[in-house]
Design a protein around this motif. Structure first.
Motif, mmCIF file in Angstrom:
data_model
loop_
_atom_site.group_PDB
_atom_site.id
_atom_site.type_symbol
_atom_site.label_atom_id
_atom_site.label_comp_id
_atom_site.label_asym_id
_atom_site.label_seq_id
_atom_site.Cartn_x
_atom_site.Cartn_y
_atom_site.Cartn_z
ATOM 1 N N UNK A 3 0.669 -0.445 -1.383
ATOM 2 C CA UNK A 3 0.653 0.410 -2.578
ATOM 3 C C UNK A 3 1.734 1.478 -2.421
ATOM 4 N N UNK A 4 2.664 1.490 -3.353
ATOM 5 C CA UNK A 4 3.766 2.454 -3.346
ATOM 6 C C UNK A 4 3.477 3.506 -4.414
ATOM 7 N N UNK A 67 3.370 -6.736 -2.486
ATOM 8 C CA UNK A 67 2.768 -7.540 -1.426
ATOM 9 C C UNK A 67 3.596 -7.468 -0.138
ATOM 10 N N UNK A 68 2.887 -7.537 0.996
ATOM 11 C CA UNK A 68 3.568 -7.581 2.284
ATOM 12 C C UNK A 68 4.376 -8.864 2.377
ATOM 13 N N UNK A 69 5.453 -8.820 3.135
ATOM 14 C CA UNK A 69 6.301 -10.002 3.283
ATOM 15 C C UNK A 69 5.570 -11.140 3.992
#
Length: 71
Positions: A3-4, A67-69
């Motif tokens: 979350x940014x 999403x995470x890489x």
């Protein structure tokens, strides 16, 4: 973190300082600063609602899911 927080961008678009937002939202300057810099792990819905009301924006304008890489 997935979350940014984009509060700084929305504030800049509205030409609103942290002090001004703090006064209008009724949240301590230091707490808003942590939200602005993304150094929080949680935010109350009442705080999010007050921020959105003052900045005339949607929660999605302030937060973004990335999403995470690895996923």
């Amino acid at each position: 973190m997935a979350i940014i927080l984009r509060l700084d961008r929305v504030m800049a678009d509205r030409k609103m300082s942290l002090n001004e937002l703090s006064e209008k939202v009724g949240v301590a300057n230091v707490n808003l600063s942590k939200i602005k810099t993304g150094k929080v792990s949680a935010i109350r819905f009442s705080t999010l609602e007050a921020i959105c009301k003052v900045l005339n924006c949607q929660p999605g304008d302030i937060m973004e899911y990335v999403p995470d890489e690895e996923e």
